[in-house]
Scaffold this active site. Sequence first.
Site, PDB file in Angstrom:
ATOM      1  N   LYS A  29     -42.540  14.739 -69.429  1.00  0.00           N
ATOM      2  CA  LYS A  29     -42.894  13.882 -70.571  1.00  0.00           C
ATOM      3  C   LYS A  29     -41.979  12.663 -70.621  1.00  0.00           C
ATOM      4  CE  LYS A  29     -44.759  17.797 -73.116  1.00  0.00           C
ATOM      5  NZ  LYS A  29     -44.507  18.930 -74.035  1.00  0.00           N
ATOM      6  N   GLN A  32     -40.098  21.080 -78.479  1.00  0.00           N
ATOM      7  CA  GLN A  32     -40.736  21.846 -77.400  1.00  0.00           C
ATOM      8  C   GLN A  32     -40.788  23.336 -77.774  1.00  0.00           C
ATOM      9  OE1 GLN A  32     -42.085  20.427 -74.475  1.00  0.00           O
ATOM     10  NE2 GLN A  32     -42.912  22.486 -74.205  1.00  0.00           N
ATOM     11  N   ASP A  76     -47.596  15.743 -81.689  1.00  0.00           N
ATOM     12  CA  ASP A  76     -48.192  16.941 -81.076  1.00  0.00           C
ATOM     13  C   ASP A  76     -49.455  17.362 -81.837  1.00  0.00           C
ATOM     14  OD1 ASP A  76     -47.176  18.004 -78.768  1.00  0.00           O
ATOM     15  OD2 ASP A  76     -45.525  19.075 -79.749  1.00  0.00           O
TER      16      ASP A  76
END
Length: 284
Positions: free
Chosen positions: A53, A97, A120
Amino acid sequence: MTAEIIDGRKIGLDIREELKSRIEKLRESGQPPGLAVVLVGHNQASKTYVSMKQKACTELGIYSELIELPEETTEAALLEVVNALNENDRIHGILVQLPLPDQISEAAVIEAIKPEKDVDGFHPVNIGRMQTGGEAFYPCTPYGIIKMLEHKGINIAGKHAVIVGRSNIVGKPMGQLLLNKHATVTICHSRTENLAYHTKQADIVIAAVGIRHLITADHIKDGAIVIDVGMNRDDAGKLCGDVDFEGCKDKASAITPVPGGVGPMTITMLLANTTESAERARMK
Ligand code: NAD
C-alpha cells in the site's frame, strides 16, 4: 466457450493513471492527499500488505505515514494514535491494518476513526450510507470489483449475482453495492445448503471464502462471469483463489485470475478513496 481473462492489474493501472492528474492538482494546491497506515504487531502478511500500500502511494504522489506499534499495545494507546490522526490535517485517510491483537477491539478502533477519514469504508456510518445513500467511502475490495465490471462494460442491472461469503469486509458490502447497481443478489455462506444449486443460477458469481478451488466448473452455468476474491496457497505454496480457474475458464464468459485479478483493484480503490477524501477536505 473460452472466457475473457479480466486483467485486474491493467484495469488498476488505468484507474491509477486517471488518479494522477487529480493528485497533481491537490499537490499544486499545497494539500497532497495523505494516508496514515497503522500496523500493530508483527503479522507477516499484514506487513506485506502495508508495504504494498505504501509503495503504491509513493508511486502516485500520495503522502504516506507508517505508524508501527508493538504487539502488546493497549486499546487505549491505539485509540490515542487514531485520535491524533483524526486531528492531523495532513492525513485524509486512516487505515488500521487488521487483524489486531486479541486485547484490542477491532470494532472500537474502527468506530474511533472519523468517518470522513475512513478510507477502508468499515465505519458503521459509511456502511449505513452505502445502504441508504449519501457521501460515503465503500470497502475497497467490493468497490474495486464494481469498477472492474464497469470497466469491462458489463451491465450489472438486472443480472443475478450470487456471492459466496458474507464477511463484513467483502461478501456483505459486495451484496449491497451490486444491489445499488440494480442486480438481483443472493448471498451464500457456510450454512448454505446445496451451494452449487445457487451458484449455477448466477450470471455473476463472486467467490469470497478462503477455500482453495471451492468453486468448480460444476458450480457455474455456461457463460457466467466469475470473480475470484480468494487468496489461498496451493501445496507448492503458490497463490491461488477460491475458483478452479483451469476448470472454469472454458465454461465462463469472463473470469479473474489469482494473482492479477481482484487484488490489484483493492489497493487501487484505497488510493482512489484517499484522493477523494483529500478533495472533499479541500472543498470544506
Ligand atoms: P472470512 O473468513 O471473513 O469469510 C469467509 C466467508 O466464507 C464466511 O462468510 C463464511 O460463511 C463463508 N464460507 C466458509 N466456508 C464456506 C463454504 N464451504 N461454502 C460457502 N461459504 C463458506 O473471509 P474474507 O475476509 O471475506 O476473505 C475471503 C477470501 O478473500 C480470503 O481468501 C481472503 O484472503 C480473500 N481476500 C482477498 C482480498 C483481495 O484484495 N484480493 C481482500 C479481502 C479478502
